[in-house]
Design a protein around this motif. Structure first.
Motif, PDB file in Angstrom:
ATOM      1  N   LYS A 241     -13.357  41.350  -5.736  1.00 54.86           N
ATOM      2  CA  LYS A 241     -14.759  41.024  -6.019  1.00 54.86           C
ATOM      3  C   LYS A 241     -15.386  40.176  -4.904  1.00 54.86           C
ATOM      4  O   LYS A 241     -16.473  39.632  -5.072  1.00 54.86           O
ATOM      5  N   ASP A 242     -14.679  40.068  -3.767  1.00 56.41           N
ATOM      6  CA  ASP A 242     -15.140  39.251  -2.640  1.00 56.41           C
ATOM      7  C   ASP A 242     -15.212  37.766  -2.991  1.00 56.41           C
ATOM      8  O   ASP A 242     -16.156  37.055  -2.601  1.00 56.41           O
ATOM      9  N   ILE A 279     -11.243  34.992 -14.754  1.00 61.75           N
ATOM     10  CA  ILE A 279     -11.958  35.183 -13.486  1.00 61.75           C
ATOM     11  C   ILE A 279     -13.434  35.466 -13.741  1.00 61.75           C
ATOM     12  O   ILE A 279     -14.324  34.892 -13.073  1.00 61.75           O
ATOM     13  N   GLU A 280     -13.730  36.325 -14.690  1.00 64.48           N
ATOM     14  CA  GLU A 280     -15.124  36.677 -14.951  1.00 64.48           C
ATOM     15  C   GLU A 280     -15.924  35.478 -15.440  1.00 64.48           C
ATOM     16  O   GLU A 280     -17.080  35.283 -15.055  1.00 64.48           O
ATOM     17  N   LYS A 281     -15.301  34.642 -16.292  1.00 61.50           N
ATOM     18  CA  LYS A 281     -16.000  33.440 -16.760  1.00 61.50           C
ATOM     19  C   LYS A 281     -16.184  32.456 -15.618  1.00 61.50           C
ATOM     20  O   LYS A 281     -17.245  31.826 -15.490  1.00 61.50           O
ATOM     21  N   ASP A 300     -19.351  29.211   0.503  1.00 60.83           N
ATOM     22  CA  ASP A 300     -19.628  28.670  -0.829  1.00 60.83           C
ATOM     23  C   ASP A 300     -19.684  29.793  -1.863  1.00 60.83           C
ATOM     24  O   ASP A 300     -19.177  29.649  -2.982  1.00 60.83           O
ATOM     25  N   LEU A 301     -20.318  30.893  -1.477  1.00 61.13           N
ATOM     26  CA  LEU A 301     -20.464  32.021  -2.394  1.00 61.13           C
ATOM     27  C   LEU A 301     -19.117  32.658  -2.751  1.00 61.13           C
ATOM     28  O   LEU A 301     -18.961  33.242  -3.821  1.00 61.13           O
ATOM     29  N   MET A 302     -18.160  32.534  -1.856  1.00 62.22           N
ATOM     30  CA  MET A 302     -16.883  33.213  -2.051  1.00 62.22           C
ATOM     31  C   MET A 302     -15.856  32.378  -2.808  1.00 62.22           C
ATOM     32  O   MET A 302     -15.004  32.930  -3.510  1.00 62.22           O
ATOM     33  N   LYS A 303     -15.918  31.048  -2.714  1.00 59.74           N
ATOM     34  CA  LYS A 303     -14.846  30.212  -3.245  1.00 59.74           C
ATOM     35  C   LYS A 303     -15.010  29.930  -4.741  1.00 59.74           C
ATOM     36  O   LYS A 303     -16.060  29.523  -5.211  1.00 59.74           O
TER      37      LYS A 303
END
Length: 311
Positions: A241-242, A279-281, A300-303
């Motif tokens: 999901k990157d 992970i989804e939550k 920031d968007l990835m971590k």
């Protein structure tokens, strides 16, 4: 929910080690099982075996499909040399807890068995009790026959099959079982049925009808994933999901898993399904955190950080 290993090479090596132990070798130069398959399988079949090998864990399921492949190849050679071969039945019982990969493996099996020539289509028809059991006398038998017809050429996958045994003698679930038993006898070509569910419940279910055990000769146990396998799945799910899990996030997931599997009051841990939900939550919680802090850099968007996991 199944995820492929982040390193196809390391996964293949692990699986080769397993089969080297399983398959006797007369000399050190004997080919591995994978090398033997590569030499005789079509490109499409080899790709499907690669997909199967890329799944994390599931060694018993992998071993079984290789046994079927080897048996079919040897039987063809026996026929060529005018030796006797026995009729093979490939209906299966998948036993295990939720989230251990039963449906995913069934779908891959269908494609592999199509390439082997056992099935003409290889598609998966997934059903449960509500799809088979009708509301009045005669309705159940018709629904069951219709689903068997729909699954012809592929696999009829009955999830939580033991639920058909609930309700007593007057319950229509028993009618579905009786109709299915007859269908397994009549449709002995170009059709495979896989019944799946919890181990103990499936053992009891097979005792419901005297004709069931002999019609499902292949039993595969789907063990719960180890903690390390679940963490590998978590990392792969995030990567797909990157996203990236920080070391702190991985440790928080590890502690959560350990807490669940060591809790004597915790029943039916959902394995990879639990990881997917976590992970989804976490992704939703991360979105709130980034928006509140006005953090929009790529890193920031990835971590995904520990605070994103409310475990």
């Amino acid at each position: 929910m199944i995820f492929e290993s982040s390193s196809a090479t390391s996964t293949a090596n692990r699986i080769q080690v397993v089969f080297k132990r399983e398959m006797p070798q007369t000399t050190s130069t004997s080919p591995t099982l994978q090398e033997s398959i590569s030499a005789s399988a079509s490109t499409e079949l080899q790709n499907l075996f690669d997909e199967l090998e890329g799944l994390i864990g599931l060694q018993e399921a992998k071993k079984t499909i290789y046994e079927i492949y080897a048996l079919l190849k040897i039987n063809k050679e026996r026929e060529r040399q005018n030796l006797k071969t026995e009729k093979q039945v490939f209906h299966m019982v998948f036993k295990g807890n939720p989230g251990t990969g039963k449906t995913t493996v069934a779908r891959i099996f269908g494609k592999i068995l199509r390439e082997m020539g056992i099935l003409s289509k290889g598609h998966l028809t997934e059903v449960e009790r509500a799809d088979l059991v009708g509301e009045f006398i005669g309705h159940t038998a018709q629904k069951t026959r219709d689903l068997v017809k729909k699954a012809m050429g592929g696999i009829l996958f009955i999830d939580e099959a033991y639920s058909l045994a609930r309700g007593g003698e007057k319950d229509f679930g028993k009618e579905a079982v009786d109709c299915l038993t007859k269908a397994l006898e009549d449709s002995n070509k170009d059709f495979i049925c896989i019944i799946a569910g919890y181990t103990d419940e499936m053992d009891s279910f097979l005792e419901l009808n005297p004709g069931l055990p002999s019609r499902f000769p292949i039993h595969i146990n789907f063990a719960d994933y180890t903690v390390d396998e679940l963490l590998e799945i978590a990392n792969l799910m995030a990567k797909n999901k990157d996203f990236e899990l920080t070391r702190g996030a991985v440790e928080k997931i590890r502690r959560s898993i350990m807490g669940i599997i060591t809790d004597p009051f915790q029943m039916n841990f959902s394995n990879a399904r639990y990881i997917r939900n976590c992970i989804e939550k976490a992704i939703r919680v991360q979105a709130i955190r980034l928006l509140r802090n006005n953090e929009f850099r790529r890193e920031d968007l990835m971590k995904l950080k520990p605070e994103d996991f409310s475990l």
